[in-house]
Design a protein around this motif. Structure first.
Motif, PDB file in Angstrom:
ATOM      1  N   ASP A  36      -7.719  15.491 -11.447  1.00  0.00           N
ATOM      2  CA  ASP A  36      -8.344  16.495 -10.585  1.00  0.00           C
ATOM      3  C   ASP A  36      -9.113  17.451 -11.489  1.00  0.00           C
ATOM      4  O   ASP A  36      -9.327  17.134 -12.652  1.00  0.00           O
ATOM      5  N   GLY A  37      -9.471  18.608 -10.984  1.00  0.00           N
ATOM      6  CA  GLY A  37     -10.356  19.523 -11.718  1.00  0.00           C
ATOM      7  C   GLY A  37     -10.061  19.684 -13.194  1.00  0.00           C
ATOM      8  O   GLY A  37     -10.904  19.397 -14.039  1.00  0.00           O
ATOM      9  N   THR A  38      -8.859  20.108 -13.543  1.00  0.00           N
ATOM     10  CA  THR A  38      -8.587  20.425 -14.942  1.00  0.00           C
ATOM     11  C   THR A  38      -7.496  19.545 -15.547  1.00  0.00           C
ATOM     12  O   THR A  38      -7.289  19.585 -16.751  1.00  0.00           O
ATOM     13  N   LYS A  39      -6.805  18.778 -14.707  1.00  0.00           N
ATOM     14  CA  LYS A  39      -5.672  17.991 -15.212  1.00  0.00           C
ATOM     15  C   LYS A  39      -5.911  16.486 -15.036  1.00  0.00           C
ATOM     16  O   LYS A  39      -6.573  16.062 -14.092  1.00  0.00           O
ATOM     17  N   THR A  40      -5.367  15.720 -15.969  1.00  0.00           N
ATOM     18  CA  THR A  40      -5.408  14.260 -15.844  1.00  0.00           C
ATOM     19  C   THR A  40      -3.998  13.748 -16.098  1.00  0.00           C
ATOM     20  O   THR A  40      -3.352  14.155 -17.069  1.00  0.00           O
ATOM     21  N   ARG A  41      -3.515  12.890 -15.199  1.00  0.00           N
ATOM     22  CA  ARG A  41      -2.168  12.331 -15.384  1.00  0.00           C
ATOM     23  C   ARG A  41      -2.259  10.849 -15.701  1.00  0.00           C
ATOM     24  O   ARG A  41      -2.930  10.084 -15.011  1.00  0.00           O
TER      25      ARG A  41
END
Ligand code: ZN
Length: 402
Positions: A36-41
């Motif tokens: 999403d906007g600022t996070k990557t999992r």
């Protein structure tokens, strides 16, 4: 699932578990990346909970996940396209008993979470590593903190063997494990597999009459750093070091042929300089700090030894080219020089043989042919015999080396 340890601050080790003889391998069955906007999992489905160690590395910006030995059963295209903060990722065996995932980052990011949960079936575990966008300074600090822990986990496996009277030849199949080397444009041929098969054949040939002792820097699909290859040659007190590669080039189908390289501070031509740069990046590909090279020539004695050694390297390279000439298609300038990290042992005559170009279908067909391989290992073995015959003759005649 309680076995997972969040260790990115750097005190736990991923090594030493999961690879015990007889225990079933840990399988990585799927990877899903969500952004999403600022996070990557980054979610990887594993057949068993494991201890993971995550570290960060700068230039290029990377996230490295060290795991016990894992068999990756992932689709071929896994890791090849950008998602969120992750530009791409690679995975593979890093050392016996240890696997690794290396992610290239689109921009600085830090690990903001590491969790584990059973998957939908309850039979497997999903390991999730969450990355969050970060400022350069924050990333740099986190990378520094994690690098000490990573270094500790990377004790190099250098074989110390007792020297017998026979000349020692170290054969060095390039790349391996997480570093596949070049790829053929068609099909699934990888440089690391091809050069290992060739090196094993060469070893058998050179061992035939028992006159040489052969040491391999690797005899399986495992990553070995460039520094450790050089160290292995020195630890074995090698009399000759032969690194085997098969490059690929973007120039197209026309560029073909075999080339023998020797080490030099100055490259003989721009193509050779570029090739050496590419080969020297092997450590970065696997997430190993570069710069940790033995044999930075630091005094006059080493300098003199290096000069003498390079003379021997040249001599062997010309013999090789001479033998190849009748059996192989040579590059138009078959003996070249460049600053290859793997050719830096100051006291071991060293050459790097590029067998051909995976990017050329004609070369690839040859490289895959048993008949061609047999001719090539014979040619190398003749060059080796002549090289040592000349050295021993000279040694008998005078103590002074050229
Ligand atoms: Zn290579």
């Amino acid at each position: 699932m309680a076995a997972l340890v969040a260790a990115w601050t750097g005190h736990a080790h991923a090594a030493g578990e999961g690879a015990k003889a007889g225990s079933p391998p840990i399988i990585a069955a799927a990877v899903a990346v969500e952004a999403d906007g600022t996070k990557t999992r980054f979610n990887v489905t594993l057949s068993k909970a494991v201890t993971a160690q995550v570290s960060l590395m700068e230039r290029p910006d990377r996230v490295i996940i060290d795991l016990p030995e894992v068999a990756f059963h992932l689709p071929q295209e896994a890791g090849r396209s950008r998602e969120g903060l992750i530009v791409s990722y690679r995975y593979g065996l890093f050392a016996p008993g240890r696997s690794r995932v290396v992610m290239e980052l689109a921009q600085p990011a830090v690990v903001s979470g590491m969790t584990t949960a059973p998957d939908a079936t309850g039979a497997a575990t999903i390991l999730t590593i969450e990355l969050s966008r970060a400022e350069r300074e924050e990333f740099r600090k986190a990378a520094l903190e994690s690098s000490a822990a990573t270094k500790e986990a990377l004790a190099p496996p250098v074989a110390q063997e007792v020297k017998d009277a026979r000349p020692v030849i170290v054969i060095d199949p390039g790349h391996g494990g997480i570093d596949p080397g070049a790829n053929a444009s068609s099909g699934n041929v990888m440089e690391k597999d091809l050069v290992l098969a060739f090196a094993q054949r060469l070893k058998k040939k050179l061992e035939e009459d028992g006159r040489y002792r052969i040491v391999m820097t690797r005899d399986q699909d495992v990553f070995i750093s460039l520094g450790d290859r050089v160290r292995a040659a020195r630890a074995a007190q090698a009399d000759l070091f032969i690194s085997i590669h098969a490059d690929s080039i973007s120039g197209g189908q026309d560029v073909r042929g075999l080339t023998v390289y020797t080490g030099s501070e100055r490259a003989s031509d721009a193509d050779s300089a570029r090739l050496a740069d590419r080969e020297n990046k092997a450590d970065a590909v696997a997430g190993v700090e570069t710069g940790d090279m033995p044999d930075d020539v630091s005094d006059i004695l080493m300098e003199l030894t290096l000069r003498e050694t390079r003379g021997f390297s040249h001599n062997f390279a010309s013999r090789l080219v001479g033998e190849f000439d009748s059996v192989a298609r040579l590059n138009k300038n078959p003996h070249r020089q460049a600053r290859f990290q793997v050719l830096r042992a100051h006291d071991v005559p060293s050459v790097l043989v590029e067998l051909g170009y995976l990017s050329s279908q004609k070369d690839l067909d040859l490289l895959m042919s048993e008949d061609w391989r047999a001719k090539m290992v014979s040619a190398i073995s003749v060059a080796v015999d002549r090289f040592f015959a000349a050295r021993f003759a000279r040694r008998g005649a005078a103590a002074v080396l050229p």
